[in-house]
Design a protein around this motif. Structure first.
Motif, mmCIF file in Angstrom:
data_model
loop_
_atom_site.group_PDB
_atom_site.id
_atom_site.type_symbol
_atom_site.label_atom_id
_atom_site.label_comp_id
_atom_site.label_asym_id
_atom_site.label_seq_id
_atom_site.Cartn_x
_atom_site.Cartn_y
_atom_site.Cartn_z
ATOM 1 N N VAL A 1 40.019 35.008 94.397
ATOM 2 C CA VAL A 1 39.506 34.875 95.766
ATOM 3 C C VAL A 1 40.662 34.887 96.763
ATOM 4 C CG1 VAL A 1 38.267 33.364 97.368
ATOM 5 C CG2 VAL A 1 37.410 33.688 95.041
ATOM 6 N N GLY A 2 41.766 34.229 96.416
ATOM 7 C CA GLY A 2 42.914 34.173 97.330
ATOM 8 C C GLY A 2 43.587 35.508 97.533
ATOM 9 N N ALA A 3 43.349 36.449 96.646
ATOM 10 C CA ALA A 3 43.987 37.765 96.766
ATOM 11 C C ALA A 3 43.195 38.718 97.651
ATOM 12 C CB ALA A 3 44.170 38.372 95.382
ATOM 13 N N GLY A 4 42.164 38.225 98.330
ATOM 14 C CA GLY A 4 41.310 39.104 99.120
ATOM 15 C C GLY A 4 42.054 39.823 100.232
ATOM 16 N N LEU A 5 42.981 39.138 100.903
ATOM 17 C CA LEU A 5 43.732 39.771 101.985
ATOM 18 C C LEU A 5 44.634 40.886 101.467
ATOM 19 C CD1 LEU A 5 44.637 36.710 104.223
ATOM 20 C CD2 LEU A 5 43.097 38.589 104.802
ATOM 21 N N TRP A 6 45.162 40.701 100.276
ATOM 22 C CA TRP A 6 46.028 41.744 99.726
ATOM 23 C C TRP A 6 45.207 42.995 99.386
ATOM 24 C CZ3 TRP A 6 50.515 40.187 101.062
ATOM 25 C CH2 TRP A 6 50.875 38.845 100.977
ATOM 26 N N PHE A 7 43.982 42.796 98.947
ATOM 27 C CA PHE A 7 43.124 43.945 98.681
ATOM 28 C C PHE A 7 42.732 44.665 99.976
ATOM 29 C CE2 PHE A 7 42.622 41.958 94.576
ATOM 30 C CZ PHE A 7 42.446 43.022 93.715
ATOM 31 N N ALA A 8 42.703 43.927 101.083
ATOM 32 C CA ALA A 8 42.307 44.532 102.355
ATOM 33 C C ALA A 8 43.363 45.481 102.897
ATOM 34 C CB ALA A 8 42.021 43.447 103.389
ATOM 35 N N GLY A 9 44.569 45.402 102.417
ATOM 36 C CA GLY A 9 45.614 46.318 102.883
ATOM 37 C C GLY A 9 46.534 45.652 103.884
ATOM 38 N N PRO A 10 47.557 46.347 104.324
ATOM 39 C CA PRO A 10 48.565 45.751 105.207
ATOM 40 C C PRO A 10 48.068 45.550 106.633
ATOM 41 C CG PRO A 10 49.065 48.057 104.794
ATOM 42 C CD PRO A 10 47.931 47.720 103.900
ATOM 43 N N ALA A 11 47.162 46.352 107.110
ATOM 44 C CA ALA A 11 46.718 46.222 108.496
ATOM 45 C C ALA A 11 45.221 46.452 108.591
ATOM 46 C CB ALA A 11 47.468 47.217 109.377
ATOM 47 N N PRO A 12 44.431 45.516 108.125
ATOM 48 C CA PRO A 12 42.983 45.715 108.116
ATOM 49 C C PRO A 12 42.327 45.462 109.467
ATOM 50 C CG PRO A 12 43.501 43.608 107.173
ATOM 51 C CD PRO A 12 44.808 44.234 107.504
ATOM 52 N N GLY A 13 43.075 44.861 110.371
ATOM 53 C CA GLY A 13 42.489 44.461 111.638
ATOM 54 C C GLY A 13 42.355 42.953 111.705
ATOM 55 N N LEU A 14 42.556 42.398 112.893
ATOM 56 C CA LEU A 14 42.563 40.944 113.036
ATOM 57 C C LEU A 14 41.214 40.334 112.683
ATOM 58 C CD1 LEU A 14 44.105 38.426 113.918
ATOM 59 C CD2 LEU A 14 43.348 38.865 116.273
ATOM 60 N N ALA A 15 40.132 40.939 113.126
ATOM 61 C CA ALA A 15 38.807 40.377 112.861
ATOM 62 C C ALA A 15 38.505 40.320 111.373
ATOM 63 C CB ALA A 15 37.745 41.201 113.587
ATOM 64 N N VAL A 16 38.848 41.382 110.663
ATOM 65 C CA VAL A 16 38.599 41.413 109.222
ATOM 66 C C VAL A 16 39.461 40.385 108.504
ATOM 67 C CG1 VAL A 16 38.698 42.840 107.155
ATOM 68 C CG2 VAL A 16 37.891 43.824 109.303
ATOM 69 N N SER A 17 40.718 40.319 108.901
ATOM 70 C CA SER A 17 41.629 39.357 108.255
ATOM 71 C C SER A 17 41.162 37.923 108.490
ATOM 72 C CB SER A 17 43.047 39.541 108.789
ATOM 73 O OG SER A 17 43.527 40.826 108.509
ATOM 74 N N LEU A 18 40.741 37.621 109.715
ATOM 75 C CA LEU A 18 40.256 36.268 110.003
ATOM 76 C C LEU A 18 38.966 35.983 109.246
ATOM 77 C CD1 LEU A 18 40.938 35.996 113.850
ATOM 78 C CD2 LEU A 18 42.166 34.854 111.992
ATOM 79 N N THR A 19 38.118 36.989 109.102
ATOM 80 C CA THR A 19 36.873 36.790 108.352
ATOM 81 C C THR A 19 37.167 36.466 106.892
ATOM 82 O OG1 THR A 19 35.711 38.315 109.823
ATOM 83 C CG2 THR A 19 34.705 37.870 107.683
ATOM 84 N N ILE A 20 38.064 37.236 106.289
ATOM 85 C CA ILE A 20 38.410 36.968 104.884
ATOM 86 C C ILE A 20 39.078 35.609 104.747
ATOM 87 C CG2 ILE A 20 39.797 37.759 102.950
ATOM 88 C CD1 ILE A 20 39.402 40.613 103.925
ATOM 89 N N THR A 21 39.930 35.259 105.718
ATOM 90 C CA THR A 21 40.574 33.937 105.683
ATOM 91 C C THR A 21 39.539 32.824 105.817
ATOM 92 O OG1 THR A 21 42.547 34.903 106.699
ATOM 93 C CG2 THR A 21 42.342 32.510 106.739
ATOM 94 N N ALA A 22 38.534 33.015 106.665
ATOM 95 C CA ALA A 22 37.471 32.018 106.807
ATOM 96 C C ALA A 22 36.690 31.860 105.509
ATOM 97 C CB ALA A 22 36.543 32.418 107.952
ATOM 98 N N ILE A 23 36.441 32.996 104.826
ATOM 99 C CA ILE A 23 35.762 32.927 103.524
ATOM 100 C C ILE A 23 36.574 32.095 102.540
ATOM 101 C CG2 ILE A 23 35.023 34.296 101.542
ATOM 102 C CD1 ILE A 23 34.319 36.551 103.506
ATOM 103 N N MET A 24 37.877 32.294 102.535
ATOM 104 C CA MET A 24 38.747 31.507 101.640
ATOM 105 C C MET A 24 38.721 30.018 102.013
ATOM 106 S SD MET A 24 41.992 34.060 101.364
ATOM 107 C CE MET A 24 41.813 35.752 100.792
ATOM 108 N N ALA A 25 38.690 29.750 103.317
ATOM 109 C CA ALA A 25 38.634 28.348 103.741
ATOM 110 C C ALA A 25 37.333 27.700 103.295
ATOM 111 C CB ALA A 25 38.800 28.257 105.259
ATOM 112 N N PHE A 26 36.212 28.416 103.460
ATOM 113 C CA PHE A 26 34.927 27.885 103.003
ATOM 114 C C PHE A 26 34.949 27.656 101.488
ATOM 115 C CE2 PHE A 26 33.053 29.654 107.008
ATOM 116 C CZ PHE A 26 32.564 28.448 107.481
#
Length: 326
Positions: A59-84
């Protein structure tokens, strides 16, 4: 973001969940078949711990799968999922500090490292994730300590309940033995009362017969002392027999009406002489009143009280008085 990258990440998360669930299910079946085997319990705990670690890492590797520049909204969404997921894991593993302390860093250090390599705002978010991780570990540790404390209290309560139950059983057994011994004593006293009274009365009659003989004064004095001792012994023996009758609820009681002055008249000379021999002043002051009770029992009660008063009073005066209350 390429859909295949997100799909691959979700597929890995699903595989990790399925693998952990299948292994735990098999171990639970073995527990139902073989019972609470210690080895299976240890294996179940290990599978749960390593499964949680694997799932947290995926689950923690989700941002790495998203790529280097997925966009701020996507990155924050994935980070929120990890926080939940972090808070869910904190809730599920509240009593398993070791598993949480290993799994939580695998989950939170990856997004923290991702945001730390971003701009300044990303560094602040990485710091917030690290603070969240530290706080979660502290909460998990305190939850674990509280859980262990509750378990210890429960075991202490169980131990105290067992000790109290054992003490109660021992007390009831001792009470039953005491009651049985008391019944046997009462039966013995009732059965032997006549046989024990007869020798005492024979000794008393022999003493009284010898007092009627023309004997030297020194011998007469010894016989009088002996007569007092015999009377005291008979009195004590009668008290013991009366106590046995009380225990069996067989104490005879004859209720009649009598004046308290009649009891005073029967005991006045007896105790006046006893008090005079000891150098004590003695007088009665009982009211002139008629009562309903057992004359002999009341007289015996007063005799015991007055006799003790005379025996244990070194000097002074003894007064036997009474009052009438409405």
């Amino acid at each position: 973001i390429p859909d295949t990258d997100i799909q691959l990440w979700l597929l890995l998360v699903a595989l990790a969940l399925c693998l952990r669930a299948v292994l735990l299910y098999r171990l639970q079946r073995q527990l139902r078949v073989q019972g609470s085997d210690q080895e299976i319990l240890v294996q179940s705990q290990s599978v749960s711990r390593y499964g949680s670690m694997l799932l947290a890492a995926v689950v923690g590797a989700g941002l790495w799968f998203a790529g280097p520049a997925p966009g701020l909204a996507v990155s924050l969404t994935i980070t929120a999922i990890m926080a939940f997921y972090f808070f869910a894991m904190l809730t599920l593993l509240a009593n398993d500090f070791r598993t949480f302390a290993v799994s939580a860093p695998l989950l939170m250090l990856q997004p923290a490292a991702y945001w730390a390599t971003a701009d300044v705002q990303g560094g602040l978010l990485a710091l917030a994730l690290m603070v969240l991780l530290a706080g979660g570990i502290c909460v998990s540790w305190r939850s674990r300590q509280n859980f262990l404390r509750r378990v210890a209290i429960r075991f202490d309560n169980d131990r105290l309940v067992k000790e109290l139950s054992q003490a109660q059983r021992e007390t009831l057994a001792a009470l039953a033995q005491a009651q049985q011994a008391n019944r046997e004593k009462s039966i013995f006293m009732a059965a032997t009362s006549h046989d024990l009274r007869q020798p005492l009365f024979a000794i008393q009659m022999a003493n009284e017969t010898m007092l009627l003989q023309d004997l030297p004064e020194q011998v007469q004095n010894l016989l009088k002392i002996q007569a007092k001792s015999i009377t005291t012994m008979i009195k004590l023996f009668n008290n013991v027999l009366d106590l046995a009758q009380f225990d069996r609820h067989e104490m005879p009681c004859t209720i009649v009406e009598f004046n308290l002055r009649n009891i005073q008249a029967t005991m006045a000379e007896e105790f006046t002489n006893m008090a005079r021999d000891k150098g004590l002043k003695f007088r009665y002051d009982l009211p002139d009143v008629v009562v309903r009770s057992d004359f002999d029992l009341v007289a015996r009660l007063l005799r015991d009280i007055i006799s003790n008063a005379i025996n244990y009073t070194p000097q002074g005066e003894i007064i036997v008085s009474g009052n009438v209350f409405d």
